[in-house]
Write a protein that holds these residues in place. Structure first.
Motif, short mmCIF file in Angstrom:
data_model
loop_
_atom_site.label_atom_id
_atom_site.label_comp_id
_atom_site.label_asym_id
_atom_site.label_seq_id
_atom_site.Cartn_x
_atom_site.Cartn_y
_atom_site.Cartn_z
N LEU A 173 0.80 -1.22 0.00
CA LEU A 173 0.00 0.00 0.00
C LEU A 173 0.83 1.28 0.00
O LEU A 173 0.35 2.34 0.39
N GLY A 174 2.09 1.18 -0.45
CA GLY A 174 2.93 2.37 -0.53
C GLY A 174 2.32 3.46 -1.39
O GLY A 174 2.32 4.63 -1.03
N GLU A 175 1.78 3.07 -2.54
CA GLU A 175 1.14 4.03 -3.44
C GLU A 175 -0.12 4.62 -2.80
O GLU A 175 -0.38 5.81 -2.89
N TRP A 232 -2.23 8.71 -1.69
CA TRP A 232 -3.51 9.18 -2.21
C TRP A 232 -4.10 10.24 -1.30
O TRP A 232 -3.86 10.25 -0.08
N SER A 233 -4.91 11.12 -1.88
CA SER A 233 -5.61 12.13 -1.07
C SER A 233 -6.63 11.42 -0.18
O SER A 233 -6.99 10.26 -0.43
N ALA A 234 -7.09 12.13 0.84
CA ALA A 234 -8.07 11.54 1.75
C ALA A 234 -9.33 11.08 1.01
O ALA A 234 -9.81 9.97 1.24
N PRO A 235 -9.88 11.89 0.08
CA PRO A 235 -11.07 11.41 -0.64
C PRO A 235 -10.78 10.20 -1.53
O PRO A 235 -11.61 9.29 -1.63
N GLU A 236 -9.60 10.15 -2.18
CA GLU A 236 -9.24 9.00 -3.00
C GLU A 236 -9.12 7.74 -2.15
O GLU A 236 -9.60 6.67 -2.52
N LEU A 241 -13.91 2.38 0.96
CA LEU A 241 -15.36 2.24 1.12
C LEU A 241 -16.03 1.58 -0.08
O LEU A 241 -17.00 0.84 0.08
N ASN A 242 -15.53 1.85 -1.30
CA ASN A 242 -16.24 1.39 -2.49
C ASN A 242 -15.40 0.56 -3.45
O ASN A 242 -15.88 0.17 -4.51
N GLY A 243 -14.12 0.30 -3.11
CA GLY A 243 -13.28 -0.50 -3.98
C GLY A 243 -12.93 0.16 -5.30
O GLY A 243 -12.74 -0.52 -6.30
N VAL A 244 -12.86 1.50 -5.29
CA VAL A 244 -12.56 2.25 -6.50
C VAL A 244 -11.34 3.12 -6.24
O VAL A 244 -11.35 3.97 -5.35
N GLY A 245 -10.29 2.90 -7.03
CA GLY A 245 -9.06 3.67 -6.88
C GLY A 245 -9.14 5.00 -7.61
O GLY A 245 -10.14 5.32 -8.25
N PRO A 246 -8.06 5.77 -7.53
CA PRO A 246 -8.01 7.06 -8.23
C PRO A 246 -8.30 6.90 -9.72
O PRO A 246 -7.90 5.92 -10.34
N GLY A 247 -9.01 7.87 -10.26
CA GLY A 247 -9.36 7.83 -11.67
C GLY A 247 -10.48 6.86 -12.00
O GLY A 247 -10.70 6.53 -13.15
N MET A 288 -11.44 -7.18 -3.01
CA MET A 288 -11.34 -6.05 -2.08
C MET A 288 -12.73 -5.78 -1.50
O MET A 288 -13.67 -5.49 -2.23
N PRO A 289 -12.87 -5.90 -0.17
CA PRO A 289 -14.18 -5.62 0.43
C PRO A 289 -14.57 -4.16 0.21
O PRO A 289 -13.72 -3.28 0.16
N HIS A 290 -15.84 -3.94 0.09
CA HIS A 290 -16.37 -2.57 0.02
C HIS A 290 -16.88 -2.26 1.42
O HIS A 290 -17.99 -2.61 1.78
N PHE A 291 -16.05 -1.58 2.19
CA PHE A 291 -16.35 -1.37 3.60
C PHE A 291 -17.53 -0.44 3.82
O PHE A 291 -18.04 -0.34 4.94
N ALA A 292 -18.01 0.25 2.77
CA ALA A 292 -19.23 1.03 2.90
C ALA A 292 -20.40 0.09 3.19
O ALA A 292 -21.34 0.45 3.91
#
Length: 138
Positions: free
Chosen positions: A79-81, A85-89, A95-101, A109-113
Motif C-alpha cells: 500500500l505504498g502508493e 492518495w488524497s483523503a477522498p481517493e 469504502l467502495n473498492g474504486v481507486g483514483p481515476g 477487495m471488500p467494500h467497507f461502505a
C-alpha cells in the motif's frame, strides 16, 4: 469375498496424524490468544464516542490479512502508493473498492461502505485513522 483389515503400521500412521493435527490446532489457538494479548478470548470495552479510532487496530482487523501487517503486501498489493492518495481517493478505495481515476480495485477487495469496520458502519474518522497508520509505516 476376502476381507482386508488395516495393518498395525496403517493404524499407527492414522493415529499419529490425528494427534499431530490436534496438537497443531491447539498450538495455533493458543498462539492466537497470546498474540491478541487477552489471555482468554476477546475483551469488549466501551469506547467513548469522541475517542480517536485506532488506525493500527482497524488495519490489523480489516486489512492486514491481505495487505500484510505493515502494508507491505501479501495476497493484496503493498500500500505504498495508496499512502500517497488524497483523503477522498483513499476513502473511495476503502469504502467502495474504486481507486483514483475510477479504477476498480481487485474483486476480492471488500467494500467497507457495505460491510463496515469493527462490526459497525465505517466512519470518516476510521478511514482516516487507517490512512494515517499506512502513511506511518511506509
Amino acid at each position: 469375498m476376502s476381507e482386508k483389515s488395516f495393518s498395525r503400521r496403517e493404524i499407527i500412521a492414522v493415529v499419529t496424524f490425528f494427534v499431530l493435527a490436534v496438537a497443531l490446532g491447539f498450538g495455533a489457538y493458543r498462539t492466537g490468544i497470546r498474540m491478541a494479548g487477552t489471555g482468554s478470548g476477546a475483551v469488549v470495552a466501551a469506547t467513548p464516542a469522541s475517542a480517536t479510532p485506532d488506525g493500527q487496530a482497524l488495519f490489523v482487523g480489516n486489512c492486514a490479512g491481505c495487505h500484510g501487517a505493515q502494508a507491505e503486501g501479501g495476497v493484496g498489493p503493498a500500500l505504498g502508493e495508496a499512502a500517497a492518495w488524497s483523503a477522498p481517493e483513499f476513502a473511495q478505495a476503502v469504502l467502495n473498492g474504486v481507486g483514483p481515476g475510477g479504477r476498480a480495485l481487485a474483486p476480492v477487495m471488500p467494500h467497507f461502505a457495505q460491510t463496515g469496520l469493527d462490526g459497525a458502519p465505517a466512519t470518516d474518522a476510521q478511514v482516516e485513522a487507517i490512512r494515517t497508520f499506512i502513511q506511518g509505516v511506509q
